[in-house]
Design an enzyme around this catalytic site. Structure first.
Site, PDB file in Angstrom:
ATOM      1  N   HIS A  20       0.693  -1.228   0.162  1.00 36.15           N
ATOM      2  CA  HIS A  20       0.011  -0.002  -0.168  1.00 36.15           C
ATOM      3  C   HIS A  20       1.023   1.209  -0.190  1.00 36.15           C
ATOM      4  CE1 HIS A  20      -2.899   2.653   2.120  1.00 36.15           C
ATOM      5  NE2 HIS A  20      -3.606   2.651   1.219  1.00 36.15           N
ATOM      6  N   HIS A  35      -1.431  10.788  -2.577  1.00 33.52           N
ATOM      7  CA  HIS A  35      -2.767  10.383  -1.931  1.00 33.52           C
ATOM      8  C   HIS A  35      -3.788  11.626  -1.774  1.00 33.52           C
ATOM      9  CE1 HIS A  35      -5.895   9.461   1.030  1.00 33.52           C
ATOM     10  NE2 HIS A  35      -5.855   8.164   0.354  1.00 33.52           N
TER      11      HIS A  35
END
Length: 274
Positions: A10, A52
């Protein structure tokens, strides 16, 4: 016990290295992750970068909204020091790793996957809403086309899958590049899909760890509809083991090294710990 889940890093090995940096992805490959995960956003001058947040404040020493900035502006910031604020940069022994400091373009990450020396999957999450709407998907397909990964030849499979919480984003991808696999991310399961089905054209289910912990039967339901289940974000040993037990197909983890090691435990050790 069945087939082991695949481990997807991730934002790279983001528990150790600054997220979305080349260092984080290289470490994930080194420790044996089956795949990598990234988020993509579009700069003001049309480049896809792996970041992100909508704003750059948390993961760089800059401030502002990413989509209003050019790639050159983003490259002027430090994207790694936030992870180790205690580091003494005056000490030559602590000189920063440039792979931890630079903003990462999607193109650089795609090249890293291509040159990994072994098959590595890449799960790309499109972030929405965004001021650029469908342009994100168009630029993504253009980038994948440069590597021959947007439209895999008959009998082959692209190492890429596209993930999103937005059905509209996945629909755009399906229309423009029908050979690409897609993952619908979910922090709640809509009522009409609780039987394990998914919207037309979506390949895989992407529920949160909280969802499958509360409703482990969902995994079997999705499998009965022919869908893999890719779970995020799985970082604790007990959660890794639990996902293995209930038949999850992919674990998305900030700690890929721990996940790989835990999944390698012999079955008797898994049973003893359960």
């Amino acid at each position: 016990m069945g087939k082991l889940p695949r481990v997807v890093a991730h934002r790279g090995a983001s528990d150790v290295n600054p997220e979305h940096t080349l260092a984080a992805y290289r470490r994930a490959i080194e420790v044996g992750a089956d795949g990598l995960e990234c988020d993509v956003r579009l700069t003001a001058d049309g480049h896809l970068v792996c970041v992100h947040d909508r704003r750059i404040d948390r993961t760089s020493n800059g401030r502002g909204v990413l989509s209003t900035m050019s790639l050159a502006e983003l490259e002027s910031f430090d994207w790694g020091s936030w992870k180790r604020p205690w580091a003494d940069l005056d000490d030559e022994a602590e000189l920063p790793d440039l792979d931890e400091m630079k903003v990462l373009t999607l193109d650089t990450l795609l090249a890293t996957v291509r040159d990994a020396g072994r098959p590595v999957e890449l799960a790309i999450e499109t972030k929405h809403p965004t001021r650029y709407a469908g342009l994100v998907e168009r630029r993504l397909i253009e980038a994948l086309d440069r590597y021959g990964w947007a439209r895999p030849k008959l009998g082959t499979e692209s190492p890429i899958r596209v993930m999103s919480f937005s059905w509209l984003s996945l629909r755009r991808m399906r229309t423009a590049a029908p050979g690409l696999r897609t993952v619908l991310l979910m922090d709640r399961i809509p009522l009409r899909f609780r039987d394990g089905s998914l919207p037309t054209g979506v390949s895989y289910a992407g529920p949160s760890l909280e969802l499958v912990t509360a409703h482990p039967e969902y995994v079997d339901r999705a499998h009965k509809h022919g869908h893999q289940v890719h779970v995020w974000t799985v970082n604790a040993e007990e959660d890794i083991r639990r996902c293995r037990e209930i038949g999850v197909d992919v674990l998305i983890s900030d700690r890929p090294e721990l996940a790989v090691r835990t999944l390698a435990e012999p079955p008797e050790e898994v049973r003893r710990r359960s």
